[in-house]
Structure formats: C-alpha cells, structure tokens
Design an enzyme around this catalytic site. Sequence first.
Site, PDB file in Angstrom:
ATOM      1  N   SER A 148      -9.430  -0.967   7.176  1.00 46.60           N
ATOM      2  CA  SER A 148      -8.963  -0.609   5.673  1.00 46.60           C
ATOM      3  C   SER A 148      -8.433  -1.889   5.074  1.00 46.60           C
ATOM      4  CB  SER A 148      -8.014   0.416   5.624  1.00 46.60           C
ATOM      5  OG  SER A 148      -8.831   1.664   5.405  1.00 46.60           O
TER       6      SER A 148
ATOM      7  N   SER B  52      -9.652   1.515   2.637  1.00 45.94           N
ATOM      8  CA  SER B  52      -8.820   2.229   1.918  1.00 45.94           C
ATOM      9  C   SER B  52      -7.743   1.492   1.164  1.00 45.94           C
ATOM     10  CB  SER B  52      -7.946   3.571   2.635  1.00 45.94           C
ATOM     11  OG  SER B  52      -7.367   3.045   3.513  1.00 45.94           O
TER      12      SER B  52
ATOM     13  N   LYS C 223       0.862  -1.335  -0.138  1.00 45.25           N
ATOM     14  CA  LYS C 223      -0.072  -0.229   0.066  1.00 45.25           C
ATOM     15  C   LYS C 223       0.908   1.263  -0.044  1.00 45.25           C
ATOM     16  CE  LYS C 223      -4.025   1.667   2.778  1.00 45.25           C
ATOM     17  NZ  LYS C 223      -4.735   1.515   3.686  1.00 45.25           N
TER      18      LYS C 223
END
Length: 440
Positions: free
Chosen positions: A142, A118, A43
């Site tokens: 997330s 996210s 990420k």
Amino acid sequence: MTVHEACLALAGNVPGYAVIDRIPEDTFSAKSGPLSGIPFAVKNNICIKDFRLTCGSKLLENYISPYTATAIKQLMDAGAIPVCTANLDEFGMGSTGEYSAFGIVENPAAPGFCTGGSSSGCAALVASGCVPLAMASDTGGSARLPAAHCGVLGLKPTYGAYSRFGLTAYASSLEQIGIISSDISLMRKAHRCLCTDKDPLDATHRGLPAHSASFHFANQKIAILTDGTDRLDSSVSAALLSAQETMKHLGASFCSCTFERGHLISPAYYVIACAEASANLARFTGLLTGSAHNDSEYTDWERLYSANRALLGKEVQKRIALGAYVLREGAYEKYYLRALQYRKMLTAWFERLFQDCALLLLPVSSTPAPGISEKHADSLFHYHEDQWTACANLAGLPAVSVPWGKDSLGRPVAIQLIAPAEHDEDLLDAAEKLLEARKK
Ligand code: GLN
C-alpha cells in the site's frame, strides 16, 4: 517546502478527496532537527492525538485519536510538522483508492486513472506537490503501489524496523508504516528518524542496526525476476529493461530467478491478511469509538452491533467473513496453516537468493494505473496483482518502488527493488544511485 507553503498548496491544489482533515498551521510548532520545518501528510489509519482517525470508514467517521503514534512523534521530534490527514482505502484494504467511504482519490499524475491504494491520499498529495513527504502504511504494497501509480517513491522497511504503535492494525504480522516521498534524500532522512530507539509500546519493534558502508552496484549481482513477464504491460517491461541497463552501466551483473511456487503468493497473503483482519477488526463495534448508531437507539446488543458493523464497506465485510472462515475448525488446517507453510517456504527462497545476490529487481504491478472503475468489479484481478508487492511483506523484507518514466498515455511507470532483511539503507542507496544515473 515550508509548512506555510504546504498549507497554501493544501488550500488550492489538493487532488479530489485526498485530504480527510487539515491540521491548522499553528497546531504544532517546529522543533529543530534533521527534518526541521518539513511538512508531511499522515494516512488516516495512523493516530494523531485529538484528530479524527477515520481509517476511511463510516464506522469511525467521528472517532478522535486518544494518542499519537510513535512514528509521528519521532518525525515531529526531528522537526517535521503534520499538515493534514490523508484518505485511504477503508482500513487499508484495497489497491486502487476507490474503497474509501469518503470518496475516490484523484490521481494528479494521470487524471482519470486510479491513484492506487491503499495509501491513495498520501501518494496523491505528494505527487501534486502539496507535501514532500507522507507517512503511509504497507501491509501488502500500500505504500509502494500508489507511489508507483502517482510517479513518486514508496518505501516499506524491514518488518520491525519502525514502531507500529498507533497504526490501526489490519494484518499485524505483515504491515509496517511506510514512507511516500518525492525526494530520495528526504525519504532517507525520515527513515533514519523512524528506525532508532526501541519502542516499549510495540513488542515487534526492533529498530535497525547502524548503517556502515554505502551500497555500490559495481561487482554486485542483481537478481531479475522472470515470473509472469508475458503478462506485463510493454511499458513495465521496458522500464525494467532500462533499469537493468542502468545497473549494468554502474557495474552490476545479473542472474534470473523465478519465485518458488509464485502462484501461491497472493492466496497465502489473502488467507493470512484476512485471518488477521477478522481478529483485529473485531474490536470495531462502534461502542467505544462512537458511530452513527448509539446505544440509546437500540435496546438489544446484537441489533446495535449489527447496525454498526453494517457501516463497514462491502470489501471490508468480505475480508472479515473470509478471515473468520479460514480460522474455523476444519478450514484452519486446510487454508491458514498451509498459508503459513508457504510463507516459510517463500522466506527461505529469499534467504537462498540473497546468499548470492544483493537485490531483486521486479515490477510493482503488471500495468500502470488502471482507469477509475475499470477493474472495480474484479477484485480477483487486484488480489492477484498484489503478488508483486506482498511477497516482501510475507518475508518481512525491505522494498522500494522507484518511478521510472511514463507510458504512451502519460501514466507513471515504476520499478521495484527488494533487499535482504535489515539492508534498508542499501536499498535506499541503490534507489538513489539509479535515479542519479538516470538523470545523466
Ligand atoms: N492491496 C493489498 C490489500 O488490499 C495491500 C493493502 C495494504 O498494503 N494495506 O490487502
């Protein structure tokens, strides 16, 4: 899957906007270890030295990481190789994958629907088979929510289990690096590499005690959450019932429970998360990190600062303003302290629950993935939905989302399990046993 195969998949198979940057195949050489040669995505709010760390934000578009996060080093020391950085909702704020400055990530498991956020890019890359493993982050869900919407596994460990050094802070007291994977045994291997060795660079990192016996459902009592069941989509209720049946088959018994003042979970989460975000994001002025505007264009500091801060997306600006508001004199007692009090109350509720029960079974979200733009204007819907996952972050507990079938539109549906603090291995055992039993 080999690194070469992952790179080929990344060349031809990437869901739209999932990747921020590819990492050339010859950048890192594989060490030997439990994850030897396993490719993984990272990420883009987690540092990899010499690669961009955009956090999904225009403000950091050209910022290069000066160091590598401890968790990434640990995986690389175990033999895994990062092959790309992955898109995300800006600074980890969002639940749909629609809030990145670099495009809306497509859901490969349910085209036309959100990936969830996210960690949208990580979930999409794992679900599309580009990589079997991704390092995500989980502040309020997330890692678990996008994993659920994309039909793969998502893990948030106990608070303090993994080092946060090199993870861009959004809400430090709530978040952990999390794992998204298509394979439970690979997830466990990665987890074991991440929860050892206390990191002197992260004061909150404790690691986890060594694991002894494995978890079995036989003679265990599992708590079933009955909050808000009237609001659940029928596919989610059916998945929870089916998981309960599987547990029963494996010998578990059950008790039902409701959260103590569950309607306060999301307000408390958002007050704390935004308060911490307003402090954590204050450092991003664009001056040290470089940005579209630089000091030669401006002679006065305030205008330069405003021009750079205007590069932040609306959702991020809203949360910074909200956080600054709840920390100001007068509002502090009314909102922030009360949110902390509720956090304590919820943590005590979990402690009482786990005196009697081994795990809690609950949804990851009330519905499978919403359509792209369907709820875009309704951030309160998403704030409210975060209660299912943010409860574990408020109490610092380990939680996993496990894919559990599809609905009539073909969208993945998932269930969630939460375990007592430091019982992460039990959680992984439980997920593994459920998945095995489901296959039979
Ligand atoms: N959806 C939640 C939020 O926007 C969770 C985000 C996260 O876990 N990073 O705050």
